[in-house]
Design an enzyme around this catalytic site. Structure first.
Site, PDB file in Angstrom:
ATOM      1  CG  ASN A  62     -27.290  43.680   3.566  1.00 49.45           C
ATOM      2  OD1 ASN A  62     -26.312  42.979   3.322  1.00 49.45           O
ATOM      3  ND2 ASN A  62     -28.265  43.289   4.355  1.00 49.45           N
ATOM      4  CD  GLU A 126     -24.472  38.566   2.164  1.00 49.46           C
ATOM      5  OE1 GLU A 126     -24.015  38.316   3.289  1.00 49.46           O
ATOM      6  OE2 GLU A 126     -25.534  39.192   1.983  1.00 49.46           O
ATOM      7  CD1 TRP A 216     -33.184  39.755  11.458  1.00 51.85           C
ATOM      8  CD2 TRP A 216     -34.747  41.255  10.844  1.00 51.85           C
ATOM      9  NE1 TRP A 216     -32.599  40.634  10.555  1.00 51.85           N
ATOM     10  CE2 TRP A 216     -33.535  41.558  10.160  1.00 51.85           C
ATOM     11  CE3 TRP A 216     -35.864  42.055  10.620  1.00 51.85           C
ATOM     12  CZ2 TRP A 216     -33.418  42.628   9.269  1.00 51.85           C
ATOM     13  CZ3 TRP A 216     -35.751  43.119   9.733  1.00 51.85           C
ATOM     14  CH2 TRP A 216     -34.533  43.398   9.066  1.00 51.85           C
ATOM     15  NE  ARG A 247     -33.566  37.957   9.065  1.00 56.43           N
ATOM     16  CZ  ARG A 247     -33.403  38.310   7.788  1.00 56.43           C
ATOM     17  NH1 ARG A 247     -33.534  37.418   6.826  1.00 56.43           N
ATOM     18  NH2 ARG A 247     -33.094  39.546   7.460  1.00 56.43           N
ATOM     19  CG  ASP A 349     -23.737  35.083   8.263  1.00 50.54           C
ATOM     20  OD1 ASP A 349     -23.622  36.295   8.030  1.00 50.54           O
ATOM     21  OD2 ASP A 349     -24.776  34.438   8.014  1.00 50.54           O
ATOM     22  CG  HIS A 386     -34.174  44.194   4.793  1.00 48.02           C
ATOM     23  ND1 HIS A 386     -34.438  43.401   3.709  1.00 48.02           N
ATOM     24  CD2 HIS A 386     -33.237  43.539   5.507  1.00 48.02           C
ATOM     25  CE1 HIS A 386     -33.701  42.304   3.780  1.00 48.02           C
ATOM     26  NE2 HIS A 386     -32.948  42.360   4.851  1.00 48.02           N
ATOM     27  CB  SER A 433     -26.023  49.271   8.325  1.00 50.10           C
ATOM     28  OG  SER A 433     -25.169  48.685   7.347  1.00 50.10           O
TER      29      SER A 433
HETATM   30  O1  SFD Z   1     -28.652  40.791   7.067  1.00 49.76           O
HETATM   31  C1  SFD Z   1     -34.653  56.235  20.647  1.00 49.76           C
HETATM   32  N1  SFD Z   1     -29.614  45.430   9.079  1.00 49.76           N
HETATM   33  C2  SFD Z   1     -28.624  45.216   8.128  1.00 49.76           C
HETATM   34  N2  SFD Z   1     -28.018  46.191   7.417  1.00 49.76           N
HETATM   35  C3  SFD Z   1     -26.882  45.948   6.690  1.00 49.76           C
HETATM   36  O2  SFD Z   1     -26.338  46.856   6.044  1.00 49.76           O
HETATM   37  N3  SFD Z   1     -26.339  44.687   6.659  1.00 49.76           N
HETATM   38  C4  SFD Z   1     -26.909  43.619   7.318  1.00 49.76           C
HETATM   39  O3  SFD Z   1     -26.360  42.522   7.338  1.00 49.76           O
HETATM   40  C5  SFD Z   1     -28.179  43.851   7.930  1.00 49.76           C
HETATM   41  N4  SFD Z   1     -28.927  42.809   8.560  1.00 49.76           N
HETATM   42  C6  SFD Z   1     -29.418  43.112   9.831  1.00 49.76           C
HETATM   43  C7  SFD Z   1     -29.863  44.433  10.062  1.00 49.76           C
HETATM   44  C8  SFD Z   1     -30.471  44.703  11.306  1.00 49.76           C
HETATM   45  C9  SFD Z   1     -30.572  43.671  12.266  1.00 49.76           C
HETATM   46  C10 SFD Z   1     -31.227  43.985  13.580  1.00 49.76           C
HETATM   47  C11 SFD Z   1     -30.058  42.392  12.012  1.00 49.76           C
HETATM   48  C12 SFD Z   1     -29.467  42.106  10.796  1.00 49.76           C
HETATM   49  C13 SFD Z   1     -30.115  41.330  13.051  1.00 49.76           C
HETATM   50  C14 SFD Z   1     -30.386  46.680   9.004  1.00 49.76           C
HETATM   51  C15 SFD Z   1     -29.707  47.916   9.610  1.00 49.76           C
HETATM   52  O4  SFD Z   1     -29.205  47.633  10.864  1.00 49.76           O
HETATM   53  C16 SFD Z   1     -30.738  49.055   9.660  1.00 49.76           C
HETATM   54  O5  SFD Z   1     -31.208  49.295   8.354  1.00 49.76           O
HETATM   55  C17 SFD Z   1     -30.201  50.376  10.257  1.00 49.76           C
HETATM   56  O6  SFD Z   1     -29.585  50.173  11.501  1.00 49.76           O
HETATM   57  C18 SFD Z   1     -31.314  51.400  10.411  1.00 49.76           C
HETATM   58  O7  SFD Z   1     -30.792  52.576  10.936  1.00 49.76           O
HETATM   59  P1  SFD Z   1     -31.686  53.608  11.812  1.00 49.76           P
HETATM   60  O8  SFD Z   1     -30.769  54.679  12.277  1.00 49.76           O
HETATM   61  O9  SFD Z   1     -32.888  53.953  11.093  1.00 49.76           O
HETATM   62  O10 SFD Z   1     -32.171  52.718  13.076  1.00 49.76           O
HETATM   63  P2  SFD Z   1     -31.276  52.126  14.286  1.00 49.76           P
HETATM   64  O11 SFD Z   1     -29.860  51.906  13.855  1.00 49.76           O
HETATM   65  O12 SFD Z   1     -32.009  50.940  14.798  1.00 49.76           O
HETATM   66  O13 SFD Z   1     -31.281  53.303  15.396  1.00 49.76           O
HETATM   67  C19 SFD Z   1     -32.424  53.690  16.106  1.00 49.76           C
HETATM   68  C20 SFD Z   1     -31.964  54.553  17.263  1.00 49.76           C
HETATM   69  O14 SFD Z   1     -33.066  55.191  17.898  1.00 49.76           O
HETATM   70  C21 SFD Z   1     -32.954  55.048  19.301  1.00 49.76           C
HETATM   71  N5  SFD Z   1     -34.303  55.204  19.846  1.00 49.76           N
HETATM   72  N6  SFD Z   1     -33.929  57.236  21.163  1.00 49.76           N
HETATM   73  C22 SFD Z   1     -34.561  58.128  21.952  1.00 49.76           C
HETATM   74  N7  SFD Z   1     -35.891  58.038  22.254  1.00 49.76           N
HETATM   75  C23 SFD Z   1     -36.650  57.027  21.760  1.00 49.76           C
HETATM   76  N8  SFD Z   1     -37.959  56.963  22.062  1.00 49.76           N
HETATM   77  C24 SFD Z   1     -36.031  56.059  20.908  1.00 49.76           C
HETATM   78  N9  SFD Z   1     -36.462  54.945  20.264  1.00 49.76           N
HETATM   79  C25 SFD Z   1     -35.394  54.447  19.606  1.00 49.76           C
HETATM   80  C26 SFD Z   1     -32.298  53.688  19.461  1.00 49.76           C
HETATM   81  O15 SFD Z   1     -31.727  53.490  20.741  1.00 49.76           O
HETATM   82  C27 SFD Z   1     -31.254  53.770  18.363  1.00 49.76           C
HETATM   83  O16 SFD Z   1     -30.136  54.521  18.794  1.00 49.76           O
HETATM   84  S1  SFD Z   1     -29.661  41.655   7.594  1.00 49.76           S
HETATM   85  O17 SFD Z   1     -30.626  40.934   8.372  1.00 49.76           O
HETATM   86  O18 SFD Z   1     -30.296  42.417   6.540  1.00 49.76           O
HETATM   87  P1  AMP Z   2     -31.101  39.071   4.625  1.00 51.63           P
HETATM   88  O1  AMP Z   2     -30.010  38.302   5.265  1.00 51.63           O
HETATM   89  O2  AMP Z   2     -32.293  38.258   4.278  1.00 51.63           O
HETATM   90  O3  AMP Z   2     -31.448  40.303   5.375  1.00 51.63           O
HETATM   91  O4  AMP Z   2     -30.530  39.586   3.226  1.00 51.63           O
HETATM   92  C1  AMP Z   2     -29.332  40.298   3.107  1.00 51.63           C
HETATM   93  C2  AMP Z   2     -29.300  40.894   1.730  1.00 51.63           C
HETATM   94  O5  AMP Z   2     -29.404  39.853   0.759  1.00 51.63           O
HETATM   95  C3  AMP Z   2     -30.436  41.844   1.417  1.00 51.63           C
HETATM   96  O6  AMP Z   2     -29.933  42.819   0.546  1.00 51.63           O
HETATM   97  C4  AMP Z   2     -31.462  40.972   0.725  1.00 51.63           C
HETATM   98  O7  AMP Z   2     -32.307  41.720  -0.116  1.00 51.63           O
HETATM   99  C5  AMP Z   2     -30.568  40.020  -0.060  1.00 51.63           C
HETATM  100  N1  AMP Z   2     -31.157  38.689  -0.244  1.00 51.63           N
HETATM  101  C6  AMP Z   2     -31.453  37.786   0.701  1.00 51.63           C
HETATM  102  N2  AMP Z   2     -31.944  36.644   0.170  1.00 51.63           N
HETATM  103  C7  AMP Z   2     -31.962  36.839  -1.165  1.00 51.63           C
HETATM  104  C8  AMP Z   2     -32.362  36.042  -2.285  1.00 51.63           C
HETATM  105  N3  AMP Z   2     -32.842  34.824  -2.118  1.00 51.63           N
HETATM  106  N4  AMP Z   2     -32.236  36.583  -3.511  1.00 51.63           N
HETATM  107  C9  AMP Z   2     -31.758  37.835  -3.683  1.00 51.63           C
HETATM  108  N5  AMP Z   2     -31.361  38.623  -2.676  1.00 51.63           N
HETATM  109  C10 AMP Z   2     -31.457  38.146  -1.431  1.00 51.63           C
END
Ligand code: SFD
Ligand code: AMP
Length: 623
Positions: A62, A126, A216, A247, A349, A386, A433
């Site tokens: 993203n 996307e 989520w 969602r 997806d 996010h 990510s």
């Molecule tokens: O569409 C301990 N994210 C998305 N990012 C994208 O780039 N594209 C997407 O399509 C994304 N979408 C999405 C995303 C996340 C999820 C869950 C879904 C869909 C279903 C977001 C990214 O994943 C997110 O921004 C990054 O992963 C964040 O990275 P970071 O490193 O801040 O967090 P992490 O990856 O969750 O890792 C955390 C780690 O810490 C560990 N941990 N270890 C030791 N002791 C403890 N007490 C701990 N507590 C936690 C964990 O095990 C892990 O290793 S969409 O929806 O937007």
């Molecule tokens: P999401 O699946 O909602 O996590 O969104 C994935 C990516 O698309 C993120 O970068 C969001 O900010 C963007 N996004 C989702 N919905 C919209 C929307 N309606 N308009 C613009 N950006 C969006």
């Protein structure tokens, strides 16, 4: 009584967490470590291959700015993020990530991640900033690079980190316990990175019963970053900026591919598109209501207004979107071929990222090309990415940071030696990510620089302090043993509280008083004051948490950490006397946005007295 072996590990660079940010930090730190003979150690509560938010995989990257190809500039990205967050953002931090993120994406591709390509070999977008991927194995690929860089002996898996180790005002490591073995870990370090993700399940989820683990964001990210930074005396920012994503209802499938790639509409039960019918409402939130894309929280808000008027359910019109794209093909055969292709993409997806959504479609006989699916606003999450922003207040980069935003080392918190990345860092939203990985890399380099420049030692920590921390960590086990025979039913006992019961109590109070789903994301001063009163009782009862085994011990600590995240949140929404993100939370007693609140709200907790200090911090623009 079980005796727990104490294992002490000394390291120059300690990476807490094994997610996207941590893996980025590992790769970069290892590079500098080799040159300067430093030791780098990573600790994850789970197994790095499938830990954190990317455990199930993702279907998009993203954040990709396309700087080199001239697709966008750093300023474009900063403008986008600032607008989406209603003006509240650290431009220096966002810009720093934006200028490094593309190289993380190129590394992912080099390591084997399939990124969709168009017929000319370019990335398939996307949306403006998002790339499509075949990402089921995304985390495994990123983890492999981190593991190769560090060497397996420097990675501790299934070790849950609880407290920071402090020498005065300096962070010199952390302690934790194995969730599989009777081992207590003391990590002594010259620099420490908090990269343990955000917090889920602080609020009551929409899911209930056996589905309760479905959310989520991953429920195993439980506020460890917030807790550790608070206990290290570090300043936090944007603790009021919870993230509420829209969602697919019940299985939490993300909507981005539908809105951006398939250009789908969302409508209410009457077939009206709230983004059209409610457009005049956006003027109230000017200038942010007028920008494109409409900020995420305002998109939520327009939808919530329809729901409040009883116009639900709200539907993602998948069938309409798919048919519309297919019909633009030149002939019947091409239309059929396109339909098949779109159908496959729709299922992939979710199969790449939120498998349960595909299962729910199958279980409810939903063919997306034929039938709409319900969407809904999820419960609040705490993430620094996010469209959320909660996390630590960290130093910006020397060349970009305005005065007062730089104190020596990129991404170092206000506590010496403690760095933060990914969901652990605040006010630098939309890193996702790829940006989290890039921010981890920024930290890896900065930490090596800190160790080489400051030449810190491991600190002076008395053995009695370590023994005290160890006793506190295992106290819920001892408490269970002592009291387990005072009940005939294991989960109800006047002498102890099990972590699941404790979590439900926390979630109920947050849901009802701090603006959760049941309260329609609405709260006010009296409600928040009540929430603080109930949180204080909960904190007292946390002394009686009990754990029958190591797994439940982890659950105890997860919930203690969630409780601190909850308190930071409640105190901050109480402090901010306005409503700025109406689709995230609405202060019914202060229902408008105010110019004098166009500031950051930062907080700090005194680790000894647990007294909180709240303050306004000016927003300084760099563009
Ligand atoms: O569409 C301990 N994210 C998305 N990012 C994208 O780039 N594209 C997407 O399509 C994304 N979408 C999405 C995303 C996340 C999820 C869950 C879904 C869909 C279903 C977001 C990214 O994943 C997110 O921004 C990054 O992963 C964040 O990275 P970071 O490193 O801040 O967090 P992490 O990856 O969750 O890792 C955390 C780690 O810490 C560990 N941990 N270890 C030791 N002791 C403890 N007490 C701990 N507590 C936690 C964990 O095990 C892990 O290793 S969409 O929806 O937007
Ligand atoms: P999401 O699946 O909602 O996590 O969104 C994935 C990516 O698309 C993120 O970068 C969001 O900010 C963007 N996004 C989702 N919905 C919209 C929307 N309606 N308009 C613009 N950006 C969006």
């Amino acid at each position: 009584m079980t005796s727990y072996e104490t294992v002490t590990v000394e390291t120059d660079i300690l990476i807490l967490g094994g997610g996207m940010a941590a893996c980025g930090a590992a790769v970069e730190a290892a590079h500098w470590a080799k040159k300067h003979d430093l030791k780098v150690t990573m600790v994850d509560k789970a197994a790095v291959d499938r830990s954190g938010a990317v455990a199930m995989g993702l279907s998009a990257i993203n954040q990709y700015v396309g700087l080199k190809d001239g697709q966008n500039t750093m300023k474009d990205y900063v403008d986008y993020v600032r607008n989406d967050l209603m003006g509240i953002t650290r431009e220096d931090l966002v810009a720093n990530i934006a200028r490094h993120v593309d190289s993380s994406v190129h590394l992912f591709e080099k390591w084997g991640l399939p990124i969709w390509k168009d017929k000319d070999g370019g990335y398939v977008h996307e949306g403006r900033w998002q790339l499509m991927i075949n990402g089921e194995s995304y985390k495994v690929i990123v983890a492999e690079a981190a593991k190769n860089a560090l060497g397996i002996d420097n990675i501790y898996e299934r070790v849950f980190i609880t407290e920071p180790l402090m020498d005065g005002d300096r962070c010199v490591g952390a302690i934790g316990f194995s969730v599989r073995e009777d081992k207590f870990y003391v990590f002594k370090a010259k620099s420490v990175l908090a990269a343990m993700g955000g917090a889920v399940h602080v609020f009551k989820p929409r899911s209930s019963g056996e589905g309760m683990g479905r959310a989520w964001y991953p429920p195993w990210n439980s506020g460890s970053s917030t807790y550790l930074t608070l206990k290290a005396g570090a300043e936090l920012t944007c603790q009021e900026v919870r993230f509420i994503p829209v969602r697919f209802k019940d299985a939490y499938g993300p909507v981005g591919a539908w809105f951006l790639l398939f250009k789908s509409r969302a409508t209410n039960a009457l077939g009206e598109s709230y983004m059209e019918t409610r457009r005049p409402e956006l003027e109230k939130w000017a200038p942010y209501g007028m920008v494109k894309p409409v900020p995420a929280n305002l998109r939520n808000w327009l939808m919530l207004l329809d729901v409040a008027e009883g116009k639900g359910p709200i539907y993602m019109r998948t069938e309409e979107a798919i048919q519309k794209i297919a019909k633009s093909e030149p002939d019947e055969k091409a239309v059929k071929r396109k339909l098949k292709e779109l159908e496959a993409e729709a299922w992939e997806d979710f199969l790449d990222m939120t498998i349960s959504q595909a299962i729910l479609w199958a279980a409810t006989n939903t063919a997306p090309e034929e039938k709409s699916s319900e969407i809904a606003a999820a419960e609040p999450y705490f993430i620094g990415s996010h469209s959320g922003a909660s996390g630590a207040w960290v130093s910006g980069p020397k060349d970009l940071a305005p005065e007062g935003y730089f104190w020596g080392y990129d991404n170092m918190s206000t506590t010496k030696g403690l760095f933060c990345a990914g969901d652990a860092t605040g006010a630098s939203s939309h890193k996702f990510s790829s940006g989290s990985h890039a921010e981890g890399r920024i930290c890896g380099k900065a930490m090596a620089n800190y160790v080489l420049t400051e030449k810190p030692d491991y600190g002076n920590i008395d053995d009695s302090v370590i023994e005290g921390l160890k006793a506190a960590v295992y106290k819920p086990m001892a408490h269970y043993e002592e009291n387990k025979d005072k009940t005939t039913q294991v989960d109800v006992n006047p002498h102890y509280i099990l972590p699941k019961m404790f979590m439900m109590r926390l979630q109920k109070l947050m849901d009802e008083y701090a603006g959760g789903v049941s309260a329609q994301f609405t709260t006010n001063e009296s409600m928040l004051t009540k929430a603080l009163e109930l949180l204080a009782f909960l904190k007292e009862d946390a002394q009686n948490l009990a754990a029958p085994d190591l797994h439940e011990l982890m659950r105890c600590w997860e919930n203690v950490q969630r409780m601190y995240q909850a308190e930071a949140h409640v105190r901050t929404i109480l402090f901010r006397e306005e409503t700025r993100w109406p689709g995230y939370y609405f202060r019914s007693d202060m229902p408008t946005m105010k110019e004098d609140w166009k500031v950051f709200v930062n907080c700090v907790m005194d680790p000894k007295t647990e007294e909180w200090t709240m303050k306004k911090v000016d927003i300084k623009s760099i563009f």
